[in-house]
Design an enzyme around this catalytic site. Structure first.
Site, PDB file in Angstrom:
ATOM      1  N   SER A 118       0.922  -1.490   0.287  1.00  0.00           N
ATOM      2  CA  SER A 118       0.049   0.048   0.486  1.00  0.00           C
ATOM      3  C   SER A 118       1.050   1.459   0.041  1.00  0.00           C
ATOM      4  O   SER A 118       0.486   2.390  -1.001  1.00  0.00           O
ATOM      5  CB  SER A 118      -0.863   0.188   1.375  1.00  0.00           C
ATOM      6  N   CYS A 119       1.841   1.042   0.496  1.00  0.00           N
ATOM      7  CA  CYS A 119       2.769   2.609   0.926  1.00  0.00           C
ATOM      8  C   CYS A 119       3.766   2.689   0.375  1.00  0.00           C
ATOM      9  O   CYS A 119       4.858   3.892  -0.157  1.00  0.00           O
ATOM     10  CB  CYS A 119       2.756   2.734   2.242  1.00  0.00           C
ATOM     11  N   GLY A 120       4.382   1.988  -0.880  1.00  0.00           N
ATOM     12  CA  GLY A 120       6.222   2.005  -1.389  1.00  0.00           C
ATOM     13  C   GLY A 120       6.861   2.218  -0.028  1.00  0.00           C
ATOM     14  O   GLY A 120       6.965   1.440   0.689  1.00  0.00           O
ATOM     15  N   GLU A 225       6.611   7.693  -4.184  1.00  0.00           N
ATOM     16  CA  GLU A 225       7.636   7.091  -4.341  1.00  0.00           C
ATOM     17  C   GLU A 225       7.306   6.610  -5.922  1.00  0.00           C
ATOM     18  O   GLU A 225       8.292   6.530  -6.738  1.00  0.00           O
ATOM     19  CB  GLU A 225       6.900   5.474  -3.963  1.00  0.00           C
TER      20      GLU A 225
END
Length: 291
Positions: A118-120, A225
């Site tokens: 989800s967040c890199g 990202e």
């Protein structure tokens, strides 16, 4: 290709009708531990398949290597089991060997690399850091392309998403050659940053870095990202179906990346460096005849 999809029993509920029990297709998500010369570097939750591309693209994105030639090999080795059975598996740990003379990642870098779908990448969160380690200059990239080409890319990408058709749960990224309009490679993954790393890793293995004259098309939003990864691979244009974040825009402006969001034919929003887009000609309406 790896275990891209799996089947699982579900109960479908529709108000006013009886529940239906049936099998559904799910996108597979499993951990991948990336090692360099036997030392753990990162863990990411990914859709199995194209793991060597994923790991190579990750190293390019983080400034560890600048080309596929700097990665001599990649081999899967024994790792922890997945799922409730806890059975051993040999596909969730990948050990990379770097070419002689290529510096190994420092232990400080390894401690900061933990990724999720989800967040890199968590840890590298400053524009200054990206500008310092990027080996490719985008400001002098003279790529130009028609806005009409960008407008059509999401539909073209969607047509290539075979796994998404089965699951509805995978992101996708594509690399497009501006001169020919050819979609060079498409990769799907449960994590949008993984899909991009796989694309960049493919390009690195093909000896194509820096990726001048290309567009990176992604199926979701444009996060910091993803802009970081495009900059590190020398990609001059990033096109996204959804919105960018504020930090993504800031990095694109500073790095010389053309960043486009909300690409939904026939419209789009250009957030940074619009000079690379050739805008459509709008003809003047013919004058109305007088009665």
């Amino acid at each position: 290709m790896g275990r891209i999809v799996t089947r699982h029993p579900v109960t479908r509920v529709r108000l006013g009708s009886e529940p239906v029990r049936r099998a559904d297709t799910l996108a597979v998500e499993e951990p991948l531990e990336v090692r360099v010369h036997g030392t753990p570097l990162a863990v990411t939750m990914r859709t199995p398949g194209h793991d060597a591309e994923l790991a190579t693209g990750f190293l390019v994105s983080e400034g560890v290597v600048a080309s596929g030639a700097e990665v001599l090999g990649a081999i899967h080795c024994g790792g922890p089991g997945t799922g409730l059975s806890g059975e051993p598996n040999t596909y969730n740990v990948l050990d990379l060997t770097l070419a002689p003379g290529v510096a190994l990642p420092s232990s400080d870098i390894a401690r900061n690399f933990y990724t999720t779908s989800s967040c890199g990448v968590c840890g590298k969160a400053s524009i200054e850091a990206i500008e310092t380690i990027s080996r490719f200059e985008l400001h002098d990239d003279e790529t130009e392309l028609d806005a009409e080409m960008i407008a059509r890319l999401p539909e073209r990408l969607r047509a290539q998403q075979a796994a998404f058709d089965k699951t509805g749960g995978l992101h996708a990224a594509a690399l497009v050659d501006v001169a020919s309009g050819e979609m060079l490679v498409v990769r799907e993954d449960v994590g949008r940053h993984n899909a991009v790393d796989k694309v960049i890793g493919w390009a690195a293995q093909q000896g194509r870095l820096p990726l001048r004259g290309t567009v990176l098309q992604v199926s979701g939003r444009a996060s910091f990202e993803l802009v970081q990864k495009a900059v590190m691979a020398g990609i001059p244009v990033l096109s996204a179906v959804s919105a960018p974040s504020s930090l993504a825009v800031e990095l694109a402006v500073e790095a010389g990346l053309t960043l486009i969001g909300f690409v939904r034919d026939p419209s789009m929003v250009v957030y940074a460096h619009p000079h690379r887009l050739r805008m459509p000609c709008v003809g003047r309406a013919a004058p109305r005849a007088r009665a």
